[in-house]
Design a protein around this motif. Structure first.
Motif, PDB file in Angstrom:
ATOM      1  N   THR A  74       0.983  -1.488   0.021  1.00 33.48           N
ATOM      2  CA  THR A  74       0.124  -0.233  -0.013  1.00 33.48           C
ATOM      3  C   THR A  74       0.804   1.382  -0.068  1.00 33.48           C
ATOM      4  O   THR A  74       0.327   2.408  -0.564  1.00 33.48           O
ATOM      5  CB  THR A  74      -1.075   0.032   1.402  1.00 33.48           C
ATOM      6  OG1 THR A  74      -0.266  -0.157   2.357  1.00 33.48           O
ATOM      7  CG2 THR A  74      -2.061  -1.056   1.149  1.00 33.48           C
ATOM      8  N   PHE A 133       1.313   2.948  -3.150  1.00 34.39           N
ATOM      9  CA  PHE A 133       0.054   3.796  -3.737  1.00 34.39           C
ATOM     10  C   PHE A 133      -0.364   4.636  -2.587  1.00 34.39           C
ATOM     11  O   PHE A 133      -1.626   4.692  -2.583  1.00 34.39           O
ATOM     12  CB  PHE A 133      -0.958   2.685  -4.255  1.00 34.39           C
ATOM     13  CG  PHE A 133      -0.460   1.538  -4.868  1.00 34.39           C
ATOM     14  CD1 PHE A 133      -0.618   2.026  -6.540  1.00 34.39           C
ATOM     15  CD2 PHE A 133      -0.056   0.424  -4.770  1.00 34.39           C
ATOM     16  CE1 PHE A 133       0.054   0.936  -7.595  1.00 34.39           C
ATOM     17  CE2 PHE A 133       0.534  -0.554  -5.638  1.00 34.39           C
ATOM     18  CZ  PHE A 133       0.558  -0.322  -7.100  1.00 34.39           C
ATOM     19  N   PRO A 174      -4.212  -0.468  -3.665  1.00 32.61           N
ATOM     20  CA  PRO A 174      -4.299  -0.179  -5.292  1.00 32.61           C
ATOM     21  C   PRO A 174      -5.603  -0.634  -5.723  1.00 32.61           C
ATOM     22  O   PRO A 174      -5.940  -1.690  -5.806  1.00 32.61           O
ATOM     23  CB  PRO A 174      -3.023  -0.796  -5.940  1.00 32.61           C
ATOM     24  CG  PRO A 174      -2.928  -2.135  -4.852  1.00 32.61           C
ATOM     25  CD  PRO A 174      -3.136  -1.446  -3.610  1.00 32.61           C
ATOM     26  N   SER A 175      -5.993   0.185  -6.758  1.00 34.30           N
ATOM     27  CA  SER A 175      -7.302  -0.270  -7.546  1.00 34.30           C
ATOM     28  C   SER A 175      -6.807  -1.339  -8.564  1.00 34.30           C
ATOM     29  O   SER A 175      -5.713  -1.565  -8.858  1.00 34.30           O
ATOM     30  CB  SER A 175      -7.619   0.921  -8.341  1.00 34.30           C
ATOM     31  OG  SER A 175      -6.869   1.462  -9.442  1.00 34.30           O
ATOM     32  N   ALA A 234      -6.975  -1.324 -11.793  1.00 34.50           N
ATOM     33  CA  ALA A 234      -6.208  -0.510 -12.869  1.00 34.50           C
ATOM     34  C   ALA A 234      -4.913  -0.499 -12.539  1.00 34.50           C
ATOM     35  O   ALA A 234      -3.819  -0.511 -13.362  1.00 34.50           O
ATOM     36  CB  ALA A 234      -6.895   0.509 -13.280  1.00 34.50           C
ATOM     37  N   GLU A 235      -4.635   0.140 -11.126  1.00 38.18           N
ATOM     38  CA  GLU A 235      -3.369   0.454 -10.746  1.00 38.18           C
ATOM     39  C   GLU A 235      -2.414  -0.806 -10.759  1.00 38.18           C
ATOM     40  O   GLU A 235      -1.209  -0.940 -10.827  1.00 38.18           O
ATOM     41  CB  GLU A 235      -3.203   0.856  -9.413  1.00 38.18           C
ATOM     42  CG  GLU A 235      -3.863   2.623  -9.495  1.00 38.18           C
ATOM     43  CD  GLU A 235      -3.977   3.311  -8.034  1.00 38.18           C
ATOM     44  OE1 GLU A 235      -3.851   4.229  -8.119  1.00 38.18           O
ATOM     45  OE2 GLU A 235      -4.308   2.429  -7.454  1.00 38.18           O
ATOM     46  N   ALA A 256      -1.191  -1.800 -13.966  1.00 38.73           N
ATOM     47  CA  ALA A 256      -0.138  -1.140 -14.487  1.00 38.73           C
ATOM     48  C   ALA A 256       0.970  -0.950 -14.017  1.00 38.73           C
ATOM     49  O   ALA A 256       2.053  -0.820 -14.509  1.00 38.73           O
ATOM     50  CB  ALA A 256      -0.888   0.408 -14.473  1.00 38.73           C
ATOM     51  N   ALA A 257       1.117  -1.602 -12.583  1.00 42.69           N
ATOM     52  CA  ALA A 257       2.344  -1.701 -11.882  1.00 42.69           C
ATOM     53  C   ALA A 257       3.103  -2.650 -12.588  1.00 42.69           C
ATOM     54  O   ALA A 257       2.902  -3.745 -13.005  1.00 42.69           O
ATOM     55  CB  ALA A 257       1.939  -2.017 -10.656  1.00 42.69           C
ATOM     56  N   ASP A 292       8.180  -3.794  -9.161  1.00 44.96           N
ATOM     57  CA  ASP A 292       7.583  -2.875  -7.935  1.00 44.96           C
ATOM     58  C   ASP A 292       6.690  -3.605  -6.884  1.00 44.96           C
ATOM     59  O   ASP A 292       6.898  -3.746  -5.766  1.00 44.96           O
ATOM     60  CB  ASP A 292       6.415  -1.767  -8.727  1.00 44.96           C
ATOM     61  CG  ASP A 292       7.150  -0.935  -9.477  1.00 44.96           C
ATOM     62  OD1 ASP A 292       8.472  -0.354  -8.869  1.00 44.96           O
ATOM     63  OD2 ASP A 292       6.634  -0.305 -10.454  1.00 44.96           O
ATOM     64  N   GLU A 322     -11.959  -5.684 -12.858  1.00 38.80           N
ATOM     65  CA  GLU A 322     -11.679  -4.622 -13.915  1.00 38.80           C
ATOM     66  C   GLU A 322     -12.782  -4.976 -14.844  1.00 38.80           C
ATOM     67  O   GLU A 322     -13.504  -4.014 -15.397  1.00 38.80           O
ATOM     68  CB  GLU A 322     -10.416  -4.426 -14.298  1.00 38.80           C
ATOM     69  CG  GLU A 322     -10.353  -3.331 -15.458  1.00 38.80           C
ATOM     70  CD  GLU A 322     -10.062  -1.930 -14.641  1.00 38.80           C
ATOM     71  OE1 GLU A 322      -9.837  -0.641 -15.321  1.00 38.80           O
ATOM     72  OE2 GLU A 322     -10.473  -1.807 -13.545  1.00 38.80           O
TER      73      GLU A 322
END
Length: 225
Positions: A79, A82, A87-88, A90-91, A94-95, A99, A121
Motif C-alpha cells: 500500500t 500507492f 491499489p485499484s 487498474a493500478e 499498470a504496476a 514494483d 476490472e
C-alpha cells in the motif's frame, strides 16, 4: 452445510451474544480462553483487514501461507507504493512486476493479484453483489478466480461479509491455536477441527478470532495474565 445469507445491516452478527455464548457455553476450553481475553472491539476483530471488498481480497492474497505479522508487513509495503491505500485493479495491472516484488510479493502472488484485478476490472467478478449470496455461493464465485482458494473465500466471508458461522479449517493459525488450547499432541485435522467447533455454533467466526488472538495473548501466568 447451512446456507448463511446476510440480512439487513441491523441484523449483522450480534457480537455481544456471540461472546456470551462462547464464554458461558458447553465448551470449557473456549469458554476459558474467551473469558481470559475478554470482549474484542471492532478494530481487533477486523485484525487489520481493509473495509472494501477488493482490498479485502488483495489483503488475503498477500497473506496466503504467511504469519499474520509477515502478511501485515508486506501488505503495508504494497500500500505504501500507492500512497498508503489499496491499489485499484487498474493500478495493479499498470504496476511493474519489479514494483510488486519489491514490496515482498512472490512472482506467483503478483500474478494472482493481476488475475484478481483483471476479473474485477472486467466485471467478471462482481464484488458488489457478493453480499447477496450464500456462503457457498460466495466461495464458488471467488475460487473461480485463479489464486483465490477456499481459505481466501473464508477470510472474505469472515472479515468482509461478517458471516457469523465460518470455520476456516485450512488455516494453520487456527489449527495451531486449537492444538495449544486443547493440549493436543498435534494440530487437529480439518475433520477434527469441525468436531471441536460444534459447541461454538452459530458463532464459529468469533471463536476463530479468539483462537487467533490467543496466539498473541500472554500466558495465564505471564505478565498481565
Amino acid at each position: 452445510m447451512p446456507e448463511h445469507r446476510p440480512q439487513d445491516p441491523a441484523s449483522r452478527p450480534d457480537v455481544e451474544a456471540g461472546f456470551e455464548h462462547l464464554r458461558a457455553g458447553p465448551d470449557p476450553v473456549i469458554a476459558a480462553l474467551v473469558s481470559r481475553i475478554g470482549p474484542l472491539d471492532r478494530t481487533r476483530r477486523r485484525r487489520g483487514r481493509p473495509k472494501d471488498a477488493y482490498g479485502a481480497l488483495v489483503r488475503s492474497i498477500v497473506g496466503q501461507q504467511l504469519s499474520t505479522k509477515a502478511a501485515r508487513t508486506i501488505y503495508e509495503r504494497l500500500t505504501a507504493l500507492f500512497g498508503g491505500r489499496t491499489p485499484s485493479p487498474a493500478e495493479v495491472l499498470a504496476a511493474g512486476e519489479a514494483d510488486l516484488r519489491a514490496a515482498g510479493l512472490s512472482g506467483r502472488k503478483a500474478e494472482y493479484l493481476r488475475e484478481l484485478a483483471r476479473h474485477a476490472e472486467s466485471g467478471e467478478l462482481d464484488l458488489g453483489s457478493l453480499h447477496l449470496l450464500t456462503d457457498e455461493e460466495v466461495a464458488d464465485r471467488l475460487v473461480a478466480v485463479r489464486g483465490l482458494g477456499r481459505w481466501t473465500a473464508d477470510m472474505f466471508l469472515m472479515f468482509h461479509l461478517d458471516r457469523p458461522d465460518v470455520l476456516p479449517v485450512g488455516d494453520l493459525g487456527i489449527r495451531r491455536a486449537a492444538q495449544k488450547a486443547y493440549s493436543l499432541s498435534e494440530m487437529p485435522s480439518p475433520g477434527e477441527l469441525r468436531g471441536l467447533s460444534h459447541p461454538w455454533r452459530p458463532h464459529r467466526t468469533l471463536a476463530c478470532i479468539y483462537l487467533w488472538e490467543s496466539l498473541d495473548a500472554p500466558p495465564e501466568d505471564g505478565p498481565g495474565g
